[in-house]
Enzyme design. Structure first.
Site, PDB file in Angstrom:
ATOM      1  N   ASP A  65      -3.846   0.920   0.511  1.00  0.00           N
ATOM      2  CA  ASP A  65      -4.654   1.573   1.259  1.00  0.00           C
ATOM      3  C   ASP A  65      -6.011   1.908   0.544  1.00  0.00           C
ATOM      4  OD1 ASP A  65      -3.502   3.478  -0.322  1.00  0.00           O
ATOM      5  OD2 ASP A  65      -2.562   4.374   1.175  1.00  0.00           O
ATOM      6  N   ASN A 133       5.306  14.184   5.331  1.00  0.00           N
ATOM      7  CA  ASN A 133       5.513  13.767   6.512  1.00  0.00           C
ATOM      8  C   ASN A 133       6.406  12.355   6.686  1.00  0.00           C
ATOM      9  OD1 ASN A 133       3.280  12.009   6.420  1.00  0.00           O
ATOM     10  ND2 ASN A 133       2.096  13.140   7.548  1.00  0.00           N
ATOM     11  N   HIS A 135       4.726   9.637   5.710  1.00  0.00           N
ATOM     12  CA  HIS A 135       4.177   8.456   5.469  1.00  0.00           C
ATOM     13  C   HIS A 135       4.240   7.611   4.584  1.00  0.00           C
ATOM     14  CE1 HIS A 135       0.621  10.845   4.004  1.00  0.00           C
ATOM     15  NE2 HIS A 135       0.770   9.713   2.870  1.00  0.00           N
ATOM     16  N   GLU A 140       0.747   6.856   9.117  1.00  0.00           N
ATOM     17  CA  GLU A 140       1.456   8.218   9.646  1.00  0.00           C
ATOM     18  C   GLU A 140       2.231   8.092  10.710  1.00  0.00           C
ATOM     19  OE1 GLU A 140       0.306  10.684   8.031  1.00  0.00           O
ATOM     20  OE2 GLU A 140      -1.696  11.001   7.844  1.00  0.00           O
TER      21      GLU A 140
HETATM   22  C1  GLP Z   1      -1.303   9.644  -0.123  1.00  0.00           C
HETATM   23  C2  GLP Z   1      -1.102   7.902  -0.010  1.00  0.00           C
HETATM   24  C3  GLP Z   1       0.210   7.340  -0.221  1.00  0.00           C
HETATM   25  C4  GLP Z   1       0.933   8.280  -1.114  1.00  0.00           C
HETATM   26  C5  GLP Z   1       0.979   9.615  -0.312  1.00  0.00           C
HETATM   27  C6  GLP Z   1       1.737  10.439  -1.530  1.00  0.00           C
HETATM   28  O1  GLP Z   1      -1.860  10.024   0.886  1.00  0.00           O
HETATM   29  N1  GLP Z   1      -2.048   7.290   0.883  1.00  0.00           N
HETATM   30  O2  GLP Z   1      -0.051   5.978  -0.688  1.00  0.00           O
HETATM   31  O3  GLP Z   1       1.990   7.722  -1.414  1.00  0.00           O
HETATM   32  O4  GLP Z   1       0.121   9.902   0.109  1.00  0.00           O
HETATM   33  O5  GLP Z   1       0.738  10.982  -2.270  1.00  0.00           O
HETATM   34  P1  GLP Z   1       1.016  11.498  -3.831  1.00  0.00           P
HETATM   35  O6  GLP Z   1       1.436  10.661  -4.461  1.00  0.00           O
HETATM   36  O7  GLP Z   1      -0.307  12.088  -4.179  1.00  0.00           O
HETATM   37  O8  GLP Z   1       2.100  12.718  -3.468  1.00  0.00           O
END
Ligand code: GLP
Length: 239
Positions: A65, A133, A135, A140
């Site tokens: 992403d 959540n 995702h 989402e």
């Molecule tokens: C982000 C990314 C995801 C990631 C998730 C967790 O927003 N788009 O790919 O796995 O949310 O983030 P983090 O690893 O900083 O907890």
């Protein structure tokens, strides 16, 4: 699904690297993730590369992403993140790395060409973090499991969670992103999902416990994938 619990992010990431290495060779295609979750795994990859044990010269990569509305040079863009945390430290050919082009003038065209690239990619291992959540990528809750590459309106809790990377100012956090779809993620041969910290506990419970697969908690789709490794620290463990 293999579910493994570790004392720390560091320990889990070391094991994740061992698993990754057992699933790939020097000609493989990787699906890469950003966020705070995979950083220690990327360190393991860099350390082993520097020790001369693995070369990325022929490795291809596709990222999950990218934010819409910030330039590639922005320190929190996922393009920049990948350079800083991995690509600049190994011998990967940047021409073989792919991150969605979310600031293209022709965004529709950019989505289409990323979709085409993914359709031909044959990802050997997809790395994933998970949002609190549930995702995955930026898919989402409520996203169709049939979705391909698309633009997402980020949920309030995701914007809030990611504000820590933007001076804790939610006004600075992009409100949209481009993401691989669930269908694209499910096409990977193997998946390694990492989760650290108490905020991830509910998502991990939904993923590992029972057999309920629901678009309300996107990560639950992984119950239907034939080769998934879930590695967590004890704070994210729900048992
Ligand atoms: C982000 C990314 C995801 C990631 C998730 C967790 O927003 N788009 O790919 O796995 O949310 O983030 P983090 O690893 O900083 O907890």
């Amino acid at each position: 699904m293999k579910y493994l619990v570790f004392n720390s992010k560091k320990e889990a990431s070391k094991e994740a690297y061992k698993i990754l290495r057992s699933l790939i060779d020097e000609n493989s295609t990787l699906g890469l993730a950003t966020g705070s979750t995979p950083t220690d795994l990327y360190e393991e990859m860099i350390t082993d590369y520097k020790a001369g044990n693995f070369s990325y010269k022929n490795i291809k990569s596709y990222n999950l992403d990218e934010y819409v509305g910030i330039s590639y040079d922005h320190p929190e863009s996922y393009h920049k993140f990948m350079e800083t945390n991995l690509f600049d430290h190994v011998d990967i050919d940047k021409a073989n790395t792919h991150v969605p082009d979310a600031s293209a003038e022709d965004l529709e065209g950019a989505l289409k060409s990323y979709q085409e690239a993914l359709n031909n990619a044959n990802i050997d291992v997809q790395l994933l973090g998970v949002g609190s959540n549930g995702h995955i990528g930026f898919n989402e809750p409520g996203t169709s499991f049939e979705a391909g590459v698309h633009v997402v309106d980020l949920k309030e809790d995701t914007i809030q969670a990611n504000s820590r990377f933007f001076n804790n100012d939610i006004n600075l956090v992009p409100k949209q992103a481009v993401t691989m779809g669930i269908k694209d993620i499910m096409r990977a041969k193997n998946i390694i999902l990492l989760a650290f910290g108490k905020a991830k506990q509910d998502a991990i419970r939904s993923l590992v416990e029972g057999d309920k697969v629901t678009e309300d908690v996107p990560c639950t789709i992984l119950k239907n994938h034939p080769s998934v490794y879930v590695l967590v620290d004890k704070e994210a463990d729900f048992q």
